[in-house]
Design an enzyme around this catalytic site. Structure first.
Site, PDB file in Angstrom:
ATOM      1  N   SER A  16     -35.002  -9.285 -48.207  1.00 47.32           N
ATOM      2  CA  SER A  16     -35.002  -9.989 -49.370  1.00 47.32           C
ATOM      3  C   SER A  16     -36.471 -10.224 -49.613  1.00 47.32           C
ATOM      4  CB  SER A  16     -34.004 -11.358 -49.224  1.00 47.32           C
ATOM      5  OG  SER A  16     -32.816 -11.213 -49.414  1.00 47.32           O
ATOM      6  N   ARG A  39     -40.296 -17.795 -51.081  1.00 45.71           N
ATOM      7  CA  ARG A  39     -38.970 -18.428 -51.463  1.00 45.71           C
ATOM      8  C   ARG A  39     -38.464 -18.541 -51.883  1.00 45.71           C
ATOM      9  NH1 ARG A  39     -37.872 -18.789 -45.085  1.00 45.71           N
ATOM     10  NH2 ARG A  39     -35.675 -20.291 -45.426  1.00 45.71           N
ATOM     11  N   HIS A  42     -37.227 -15.975 -53.386  1.00 43.35           N
ATOM     12  CA  HIS A  42     -35.749 -15.839 -53.036  1.00 43.35           C
ATOM     13  C   HIS A  42     -34.934 -16.267 -53.859  1.00 43.35           C
ATOM     14  CE1 HIS A  42     -33.378 -16.318 -48.933  1.00 43.35           C
ATOM     15  NE2 HIS A  42     -33.214 -14.767 -49.537  1.00 43.35           N
TER      16      HIS A  42
END
Ligand SMILES: C/C1=C2N=C(/C=C3N=C(/C(C)=C4\N[C@@](C)([C@@H]5N=C1[C@](C)(CCC(=O)O)[C@H]5CC(=O)O)[C@@](C)(CC(=O)O)[C@@H]4CCC(=O)O)[C@@](C)(CC(=O)O)[C@@H]\3CCC(=O)O)C(C)(C)[C@@H]/2CCC(=O)O
Length: 209
Positions: A16, A39, A42
């Site tokens: 990812s 993040r 994500h």
């Protein structure tokens, strides 16, 4: 017929993050900001989030150092407080969400505001040196800014202001950014939310991907 899919959690994260770094334009971020932005993207599942993420100068360092120093993390909603990965916290930091305190409905009625905003009145003893994580409620962010207009109100070290939605989200984040007196991170526009906010905290809490 069996499904074929990745079952290794670490491999899923690696893939990812590699996809995000390949597809999102992250060039304007410092290395510390980039880790946080990756993040957040994500958690949203949207590389299109990147241009909306804004960090004020020194935010990432200030928030990371405060967490290492044991700063409490003040969260507007339990969806935020519950999402924080305790094992990543560098100093067994306290994670505080006052939204469901028994005093809050009465405070909200007395102040004529939402429970999310009224709950911040219970943050006062914890605010000094804290890291604030607002991921849901625009009224909470507006109330924080109102509290901080009082010079006697203790200051957090850093504020993640990423409420989501259609009523007040844009305006509260713009107000935080314009105020500019505490290092902050926002997602400009309607996008935001608890998951994105938690992801920012989890990134700041540990260097581990
Ligand atoms: C107007 C509110 C909004 N809530 C949004 C999105 C989500 N909220 C969820 C949940 C479960 C909760 N939202 C409350 C915070 C509740 N939401 C509000 C308020 C009415 C007012 C806040 C504000 O405008 O600033 C607020 C109640 C209050 O009086 O403060 C929640 C406390 C409601 C409740 O269950 O009692 C609760 C949070 C509980 C917790 O985690 O501790 C959602 C999951 C929606 C759902 O229930 O289906 C979702 C989560 C989004 C996220 O990522 O966090 C908005 C869109 C933010 C909206 C404010 C803006 C708007 O455009 O309407």
């Amino acid at each position: 017929m069996p499904y074929v899919y990745e079952t290794d959690g670490a491999a899923i994260y690696r893939q990812s993050f590699a996809t995000i770094r390949a597809e999102a334009d992250l060039a304007r971020f410092t290395p510390d900001e980039e880790r946080v932005a990756v993040r957040m993207i994500h958690a949203a599942g949207m590389v299109e989030l990147a241009p909306h993420i804004r960090f004020s100068a020194g935010f990432a360092e200030a928030a990371r150092d405060a967490l290492r120093g044991g700063a409490p993390i003040l969260c507007d909603a339990r969806m935020v407080s519950e999402g924080i990965t305790r094992a990543r916290l560098p100093a067994a930091n306290r994670v505080i969400c006052t939204l469901h305190d028994a005093l809050v409905p009465g405070l909200a009625a007395a102040l004529g505001t939402t429970r999310s905003a009224a709950a911040l009145e219970l943050w006062r003893p914890h605010l000094a040196g804290s890291v604030v994580a607002i991921g849901n409620a625009p009224t909470a962010l507006f109330h924080l800014l109102t509290m901080l207009q009082d010079p006697a109100c203790p200051r957090p070290v850093a504020v993640i202001g990423c409420p989501v939605g259609f009523v007040g989200a844009v305006e509260s984040k713009d107000a935080l950014w314009a105020w500019g007196q505490v290092p902050c991170c926002i997602v400009a526009g309607r996008l935001g939310g608890s998951a994105i906010t938690v992801a920012a905290i989890n990134a700041l809490a540990s260097d581990a991907e």
